[in-house]
Design a protein around this motif. Structure first.
Motif, PDB file in Angstrom:
ATOM      1  N   GLU A 606      10.807 -31.392 -81.328  1.00 19.94           N
ATOM      2  CA  GLU A 606       9.933 -32.193 -82.187  1.00 19.94           C
ATOM      3  C   GLU A 606       8.466 -31.790 -82.006  1.00 19.94           C
ATOM      4  O   GLU A 606       7.685 -31.785 -82.966  1.00 19.94           O
ATOM      5  N   MET A 607       8.114 -31.432 -80.774  1.00 15.71           N
ATOM      6  CA  MET A 607       6.734 -31.012 -80.501  1.00 15.71           C
ATOM      7  C   MET A 607       6.396 -29.718 -81.248  1.00 15.71           C
ATOM      8  O   MET A 607       5.248 -29.505 -81.653  1.00 15.71           O
ATOM      9  N   LEU A 608       7.414 -28.872 -81.454  1.00 11.90           N
ATOM     10  CA  LEU A 608       7.177 -27.554 -82.043  1.00 11.90           C
ATOM     11  C   LEU A 608       7.327 -27.536 -83.562  1.00 11.90           C
ATOM     12  O   LEU A 608       6.696 -26.721 -84.244  1.00 11.90           O
ATOM     13  N   TRP A 609       8.159 -28.416 -84.118  1.00  9.78           N
ATOM     14  CA  TRP A 609       8.577 -28.297 -85.517  1.00  9.78           C
ATOM     15  C   TRP A 609       7.396 -28.340 -86.491  1.00  9.78           C
ATOM     16  O   TRP A 609       7.217 -27.440 -87.324  1.00  9.78           O
ATOM     17  N   ALA A 628       9.049 -18.497 -88.685  1.00  4.57           N
ATOM     18  CA  ALA A 628      10.392 -18.681 -89.251  1.00  4.57           C
ATOM     19  C   ALA A 628      11.474 -18.442 -88.201  1.00  4.57           C
ATOM     20  O   ALA A 628      12.492 -19.151 -88.166  1.00  4.57           O
ATOM     21  N   ALA A 629      11.295 -17.423 -87.350  1.00  2.00           N
ATOM     22  CA  ALA A 629      12.281 -17.149 -86.289  1.00  2.00           C
ATOM     23  C   ALA A 629      12.401 -18.354 -85.362  1.00  2.00           C
ATOM     24  O   ALA A 629      13.511 -18.738 -84.957  1.00  2.00           O
ATOM     25  N   CYS A 630      11.273 -18.978 -85.032  1.00  3.88           N
ATOM     26  CA  CYS A 630      11.295 -20.171 -84.177  1.00  3.88           C
ATOM     27  C   CYS A 630      11.955 -21.344 -84.875  1.00  3.88           C
ATOM     28  O   CYS A 630      12.769 -22.070 -84.282  1.00  3.88           O
ATOM     29  N   LEU A 631      11.612 -21.548 -86.132  1.00  6.47           N
ATOM     30  CA  LEU A 631      12.195 -22.664 -86.890  1.00  6.47           C
ATOM     31  C   LEU A 631      13.711 -22.510 -87.018  1.00  6.47           C
ATOM     32  O   LEU A 631      14.454 -23.485 -86.912  1.00  6.47           O
ATOM     33  N   GLY A 632      14.154 -21.279 -87.271  1.00  2.60           N
ATOM     34  CA  GLY A 632      15.596 -21.047 -87.390  1.00  2.60           C
ATOM     35  C   GLY A 632      16.326 -21.379 -86.113  1.00  2.60           C
ATOM     36  O   GLY A 632      17.406 -21.996 -86.131  1.00  2.60           O
ATOM     37  N   LYS A 633      15.761 -20.962 -84.971  1.00  2.00           N
ATOM     38  CA  LYS A 633      16.381 -21.272 -83.684  1.00  2.00           C
ATOM     39  C   LYS A 633      16.393 -22.775 -83.423  1.00  2.00           C
ATOM     40  O   LYS A 633      17.394 -23.345 -82.962  1.00  2.00           O
ATOM     41  N   LEU A 634      15.281 -23.436 -83.732  1.00  2.00           N
ATOM     42  CA  LEU A 634      15.208 -24.885 -83.532  1.00  2.00           C
ATOM     43  C   LEU A 634      16.210 -25.623 -84.419  1.00  2.00           C
ATOM     44  O   LEU A 634      16.798 -26.632 -84.008  1.00  2.00           O
ATOM     45  N   ALA A 635      16.398 -25.113 -85.629  1.00  2.00           N
ATOM     46  CA  ALA A 635      17.328 -25.772 -86.558  1.00  2.00           C
ATOM     47  C   ALA A 635      18.755 -25.787 -86.012  1.00  2.00           C
ATOM     48  O   ALA A 635      19.531 -26.702 -86.296  1.00  2.00           O
ATOM     49  N   THR A 636      19.109 -24.790 -85.216  1.00  2.00           N
ATOM     50  CA  THR A 636      20.477 -24.751 -84.657  1.00  2.00           C
ATOM     51  C   THR A 636      20.628 -25.696 -83.469  1.00  2.00           C
ATOM     52  O   THR A 636      21.748 -26.024 -83.076  1.00  2.00           O
ATOM     53  N   THR A 637      19.495 -26.171 -82.884  1.00  2.00           N
ATOM     54  CA  THR A 637      19.605 -27.088 -81.743  1.00  2.00           C
ATOM     55  C   THR A 637      19.945 -28.503 -82.212  1.00  2.00           C
ATOM     56  O   THR A 637      20.713 -29.196 -81.553  1.00  2.00           O
ATOM     57  N   GLN A 638      19.352 -28.921 -83.331  1.00  3.14           N
ATOM     58  CA  GLN A 638      19.652 -30.248 -83.890  1.00  3.14           C
ATOM     59  C   GLN A 638      19.826 -30.102 -85.404  1.00  3.14           C
ATOM     60  O   GLN A 638      18.979 -30.517 -86.191  1.00  3.14           O
ATOM     61  N   PRO A 639      20.919 -29.492 -85.829  1.00  7.34           N
ATOM     62  CA  PRO A 639      21.091 -29.183 -87.260  1.00  7.34           C
ATOM     63  C   PRO A 639      21.086 -30.401 -88.165  1.00  7.34           C
ATOM     64  O   PRO A 639      20.576 -30.342 -89.279  1.00  7.34           O
ATOM     65  N   ALA A 659       9.228 -18.906 -98.595  1.00  7.81           N
ATOM     66  CA  ALA A 659       9.613 -17.703 -97.857  1.00  7.81           C
ATOM     67  C   ALA A 659       9.970 -18.048 -96.413  1.00  7.81           C
ATOM     68  O   ALA A 659      10.920 -17.513 -95.841  1.00  7.81           O
ATOM     69  N   THR A 660       9.206 -18.974 -95.825  1.00 12.67           N
ATOM     70  CA  THR A 660       9.483 -19.386 -94.451  1.00 12.67           C
ATOM     71  C   THR A 660      10.833 -20.078 -94.357  1.00 12.67           C
ATOM     72  O   THR A 660      11.609 -19.844 -93.430  1.00 12.67           O
ATOM     73  N   VAL A 661      11.116 -20.942 -95.330  1.00 14.09           N
ATOM     74  CA  VAL A 661      12.386 -21.678 -95.336  1.00 14.09           C
ATOM     75  C   VAL A 661      13.574 -20.719 -95.367  1.00 14.09           C
ATOM     76  O   VAL A 661      14.506 -20.823 -94.568  1.00 14.09           O
ATOM     77  N   VAL A 662      13.529 -19.778 -96.290  1.00 12.57           N
ATOM     78  CA  VAL A 662      14.682 -18.877 -96.440  1.00 12.57           C
ATOM     79  C   VAL A 662      14.773 -17.920 -95.250  1.00 12.57           C
ATOM     80  O   VAL A 662      15.878 -17.548 -94.819  1.00 12.57           O
ATOM     81  N   SER A 663      13.639 -17.546 -94.643  1.00 14.26           N
ATOM     82  CA  SER A 663      13.664 -16.719 -93.432  1.00 14.26           C
ATOM     83  C   SER A 663      14.256 -17.497 -92.270  1.00 14.26           C
ATOM     84  O   SER A 663      15.033 -16.954 -91.469  1.00 14.26           O
ATOM     85  N   ALA A 664      13.884 -18.768 -92.169  1.00 13.32           N
ATOM     86  CA  ALA A 664      14.418 -19.597 -91.081  1.00 13.32           C
ATOM     87  C   ALA A 664      15.930 -19.720 -91.187  1.00 13.32           C
ATOM     88  O   ALA A 664      16.647 -19.647 -90.177  1.00 13.32           O
ATOM     89  N   ILE A 665      16.427 -19.874 -92.410  1.00  8.50           N
ATOM     90  CA  ILE A 665      17.882 -19.951 -92.607  1.00  8.50           C
ATOM     91  C   ILE A 665      18.543 -18.647 -92.172  1.00  8.50           C
ATOM     92  O   ILE A 665      19.618 -18.639 -91.559  1.00  8.50           O
ATOM     93  N   ARG A 666      17.877 -17.525 -92.479  1.00  8.31           N
ATOM     94  CA  ARG A 666      18.435 -16.232 -92.045  1.00  8.31           C
ATOM     95  C   ARG A 666      18.563 -16.182 -90.522  1.00  8.31           C
ATOM     96  O   ARG A 666      19.548 -15.681 -89.988  1.00  8.31           O
ATOM     97  N   TYR A 667      17.580 -16.717 -89.823  1.00  4.25           N
ATOM     98  CA  TYR A 667      17.636 -16.685 -88.360  1.00  4.25           C
ATOM     99  C   TYR A 667      18.702 -17.634 -87.801  1.00  4.25           C
ATOM    100  O   TYR A 667      19.185 -17.434 -86.682  1.00  4.25           O
ATOM    101  N   THR A 668      19.080 -18.659 -88.548  1.00  6.28           N
ATOM    102  CA  THR A 668      20.148 -19.539 -88.042  1.00  6.28           C
ATOM    103  C   THR A 668      21.477 -18.800 -87.963  1.00  6.28           C
ATOM    104  O   THR A 668      22.346 -19.156 -87.172  1.00  6.28           O
ATOM    105  N   PHE A 669      21.634 -17.756 -88.783  1.00  4.91           N
ATOM    106  CA  PHE A 669      22.896 -17.014 -88.779  1.00  4.91           C
ATOM    107  C   PHE A 669      23.071 -16.159 -87.519  1.00  4.91           C
ATOM    108  O   PHE A 669      24.156 -15.663 -87.254  1.00  4.91           O
ATOM    109  N   ALA A 670      21.978 -15.996 -86.758  1.00  2.00           N
ATOM    110  CA  ALA A 670      22.091 -15.234 -85.510  1.00  2.00           C
ATOM    111  C   ALA A 670      22.932 -15.988 -84.488  1.00  2.00           C
ATOM    112  O   ALA A 670      23.486 -15.394 -83.565  1.00  2.00           O
TER     113      ALA A 670
END
Length: 896
Positions: A606-609, A628-639, A659-670
């Motif tokens: 929450e502090m980072l989002w 976006a890379a950070c947001l994608g990783k955070l999204a997988t912690t509390q989807p 662009a950030t939203v769609v990049s973040a989604i790409r990083y969730t696939f990692a």
């Protein structure tokens, strides 16, 4: 016959017409060929074919005309091959999805389930045609080929037909093979090997004795391929029945050992006999243990091909405790193999040594470590990274198993070389992991060495040429040493934190290394008691040297991991308040997000989002990508919390946010976890709909997200490809509006702003071909592959060549129909570049690489397209005879 009514119809025909007068079989045969062509070229119709065509084909398995019967069986083999390719689940993700969807109509009406329901009638109809002693060899061979194809697609599906299978097989194998029947024998034996490996032993244990005698006779046949295949049958049988205590075990052993000891034995027979001996040891250990070990004298030889023998001893050592005497003998043999010149077989030797060293029951002999270290020394080199990795793993294992005898020789003969290797930028991830394991084992083998290793590593990198040094690798090695000997941590931190103080006069390279070392240590050591180190690290964000700034961001992020509550708010505040240090702060946050544990991330998400999203609303792509890379990783912690928040920003007016939203989604696939799939699935199509966005960058990133989804979570997109593919194919077209002319001095140069998006689209098509083949309309797919062959970009041409190569493997019928369209562009590419006065060497080299790329595609297509396209056939023949490319064409043809 498969159908009594059919028999009666045939009898009525017998009364009315003679065989000479009945020409209706020609119609049936032609109709079957047509059906076979449809089955082979229309994979999207596979379920309707199973419902309507498959039962009809099965009903004609007993056609009165032999040629029709064989054509029907061949058509069914085509159907089974298409099922293997298009009808079954592709990977674990699909299996999980299949289990979740077990109650749905799609799951119950899959090609797999429809075939399973038809197997009883299929197998009964087919085996009834094979059981007659008067059945011609060609018919028997076709029948067993069909049975083999069936078990390949549906393992274990012939459990109810064991008596008939065994009696028919025995009748075939009881007859001595001739020139005309040897192929039948091979087909029958190959089928039996597959049968034994795919069916549970209880179903065939009772009738097995009736078959083993003829199988043993086959082991003695003079035809080498029949002998080889017979050994494979017994290997499959031994693996299925383990443990085995049957009389035929002795017979196999007695037949195998002479084959191994005879120098004139065929190479394939020897290899299969060695494999069978390994299976005897694994499955009938007590029986073989009493034989005296004669087989090992013949297996462990230094001349001839030894790859198979190495795999045999590895398999036996993994499964069976043979004894330390045997292990000593085999290790000595392996050490002699390491002395041989050349690389061939060395990776397998190192794998075998790894297994054998662990299999000692009374400990590693004292004399072994010095001998093994001496043989490993030549491989401690960056000339062969793979063998280096294995050598380091062996040394680490020796240091753990016998530290007292190994440590002195390693320190004396190898350590100086390993220091040099430690700073090589050429180390692969696997080699670096092996190196870290080595250092860990080294400092645990001797408590005093750690204080010498750290400065020696630093001195080694300081004395190396700048371009040949990787300070990041050295920092990781030092961190591993400290982690394994924590008592030296305080001294190491004190020594290298001095170099990052403002008053330090250390060289830039040492400052960078010190920052990296402190960062690596901060990941597992709380530095809150030494706050000055963190402050000094942040101060380096203002350094004039870029390499120092990057190292400082790395260090700050990793120090924060050691105490998130104290250090993380400082980095977040810096990202929010200082535009000049924002990018470095985001890089530091990326280190935190990447290396924190799941539990730690949940506490600080929450502090980072919010700060991350605020910093993504910028047009600078580098900053946006890090956020976006950070947001994608955070999204997988509390989807459940963050995926809806990403979804809510899809329609933001700011293109940078989208662009950030769609990049973040790409990083969730990692993250390969399945835990959030159910939350992501209903939102995924909306995210990917940004492929239609007005902004080119957003479209490209959406395409990249689709590519990632297809690679890591194909089960989430397969059912939606009907709506997604048109958007994907649209991006493969060249858009003239995106091409602009740039003046560069006296020259004009065309720049295609749409190239990156187009390239991403073609890369996505390649991924879909591997993971979503069953959902592709291959005609439409090929309609976009072929234009890629003439694209202005060489990169897209290469991807198109790769697509054709892959299509030739997975969809030969579909691609062979488009050879006439593909040939002109392939011909043009193979002609090479037009040489003019402005042509430079780089142009010719680029053209040659493109020609090699096209040649690989041509070779693959030549194997499936012969006779379909006269123009393509002529082109292949011309290429084969070409002075420049002919030899390479023939080499590629022989290799595939």
């Amino acid at each position: 016959m498969a159908d009594e009514d059919e028999d009666e119809d045939d009898e009525e025909l017998d009364d009315e017409y003679s065989d000479d007068e009945d020409t209706s079989y020609k119609i049936r045969r032609s109709a079957t060929k047509l059906l076979s062509a449809i089955i082979g070229t229309r994979p999207e119709l596979i379920i309707p074919i199973y419902k309507t065509v498959s039962p009809v084909l099965i009903s004609r398995f007993g056609d009165r005309e032999l040629t029709v019967r064989l054509e029907v069986w061949a058509a069914y083999v085509t159907l089974l091959n298409q099922t293997a390719l298009y009808g079954l689940p592709q990977g674990k993700d699909d299996l999980r999805k299949r289990k979740r969807d077990a109650g749905t109509s799609d799951a119950t009406e899959s090609p797999y389930s429809l075939l399973q329901a038809q197997v009883p009638s299929l197998s009964k109809a087919l085996l009834n045609q094979l059981k007659s002693p008067k059945t011609p060899p060609a018919t028997l061979q076709a029948g067993f080929s069909l049975l083999h194809a069936l078990l390949t697609v549906l393992p274990g599906s012939l459990s109810t037909q064991v008596p008939l299978i065994f009696s028919t097989s025995k009748a075939i194998l009881s007859q001595s093979p001739t020139t005309t029947t040897s192929t039948l024998h091979l087909t029958c034996l190959s089928f039996l090997a597959l049968f034994f490996s795919t069916h549970p032993p209880p179903i065939f244990a009772a009738p097995l004795p009736s078959l083993t005698s003829v199988l043993l006779n086959s082991l003695g046949e003079r035809h080498p391929r029949i002998t080889s295949e017979s050994f494979r049958v017994f290997s499959a049988l031994l693996s299925a029945l383990k443990p085995v205590k049957a009389d035929w075990v002795n017979a196999i052993y007695d037949l195998a050992v002479p084959k191994l000891s005879n120098h004139d034995t065929d190479a394939e027979v020897r290899e299969c006999a060695e494999d069978c001996v390994a299976d005897l040891w694994v499955s009938a250990t007590e029986t073989v243990r009493n034989k005296g070990g004669r087989e090992w004298e013949s297996i462990c030889r230094l001349t001839g091909k030894t790859d198979g023998a190495v795999k045999v001893v590895t398999k036996v050592a993994k499964e069976v405790s043979v004894g330390d005497t045997w292990v000593n003998g085999v290790v000595e043999w392996l050490l002699n193999l390491l002395k041989k010149a050349g690389r061939q077989g060395k990776p397998e030797v190192f794998q075998a040594l790894d297994v054998l060293l662990k299999s000692y029951t009374s400990g590693v002999p004292p004399a072994l470590a010095p001998a093994l270290v001496a043989q490993v020394k030549p491989y401690i080199s960056i000339n062969d990274i793979a063998l280096l990795s294995q050598s380091l793993s062996i040394l680490a294992l020796l240091l753990k198993l016998t530290p007292q005898t190994t440590f002195p020789v390693v320190e004396k003969y190898l350590l100086a070389d390993i220091y040099v290797i430690s700073h090589s930028p050429l180390l692969s991830p696997a080699a670096l992991d092996s190196l870290l394991s080595f250092y860990s084992a080294l400092v645990q083998a001797d408590d005093q060495i750690s204080t010498h290793v750290v400065p020696s590593l630093v001195i080694s990198i300081e004395n190396s040429p700048k371009g040949d040094a990787s300070p990041a690798n050295v920092a990781r090695c030092i961190a591993q040493v400290v982690k394994s000997q924590l008592n030296i941590a305080a001294g190491v931190i004190a020594e290298y934190s001095k170099n990052i103080k403002k008053t330090s006069r250390a060289q830039t390279s040492l400052v960078v290394l010190s920052l990296l070392i402190v960062g690596e240590l901060g990941r597992f050591i709380d530095m809150s008691t030494q706050k000055g180190i963190f402050t000094q690290t942040i101060d380096h964000f203002s350094s004039e040297r870029e390499e120092v700034r990057i190292a400082a961001a790395f260090a700050a992020g990793n120090i924060a991991i050691g105490n998130l509550q104290q250090f993380l708010p400082v980095i977040v505040k810096l990202a929010e308040s200082d535009p000049k240090k924002r990018l470095l702060s985001l890089h530091a946050l990326k280190e935190v997000v990447t290396h924190c544990s799941q539990g730690q991330l949940e506490g600080v998400a929450e502090m980072l989002w919010v700060p991350l999203f605020e910093n993504s609303e910028t047009s600078e792509e580098t900053t946006r990508n890090v956020a976006a890379a950070c947001l994608g990783k955070l999204a997988t912690t509390q989807p459940s919390r963050y995926l809806p928040q990403l979804h809510a920003r899809l329609r933001e007016p700011n293109a940078a946010t989208r662009a950030t939203v769609v990049s973040a989604i790409r990083y969730t696939f990692a993250d390969n976890s399945q835990s959030y799939d159910e939350l992501l699935a209903p939102l995924l199509v909306d995210f990917l709909s940004l492929m239609l966005d007005q902004d080119l960058t957003v479209r490209r990133l959406a395409l990249s997200s689709l590519n990632s989804a297809a690679r890591t979570k194909p089960h989430l997109i397969r059912e939606h490809l009907v709506s997604l593919l048109p958007s994907l194919y649209k991006e493969t077209f060249i858009n003239p509006e995106l091409i602009r002319t740039v003046q560069m001095g006296p020259w004009t140069h065309k720049v295609d702003d749409g190239l990156d998006a187009r390239k991403t689209a073609y890369e996505t098509m390649y991924t879909l071909l591997d993971t979503c083949l069953t959902k592709l309309d291959l005609h439409e797919f090929l309609s976009r592959v072929i234009p890629g062959l003439s694209d202005d970009s060489d990169e897209i041409k290469v991807i198109s060549h790769m697509l054709l190569f892959r299509l030739a493997q997975v969809a030969p019928a579909a691609v062979s129909q488009r050879l006439d369209e593909a040939t002109p562009q392939l011909e043009k590419t193979m002609k090479g570049a037009n040489v003019t006065k402005d042509t430079v060497k780089q142009d010719l080299e680029r053209a040659a690489e493109l020609q090699r790329s096209a040649l690989r595609a041509v070779v693959a297509l030549s194997k499936i397209g012969q006779g379909v396209s006269p123009r393509f056939d002529a082109f292949v023949e011309e290429t084969r005879k070409n002075v420049t490319w002919g030899p390479e064409f023939r080499d590629l043809l022989a290799a595939h």
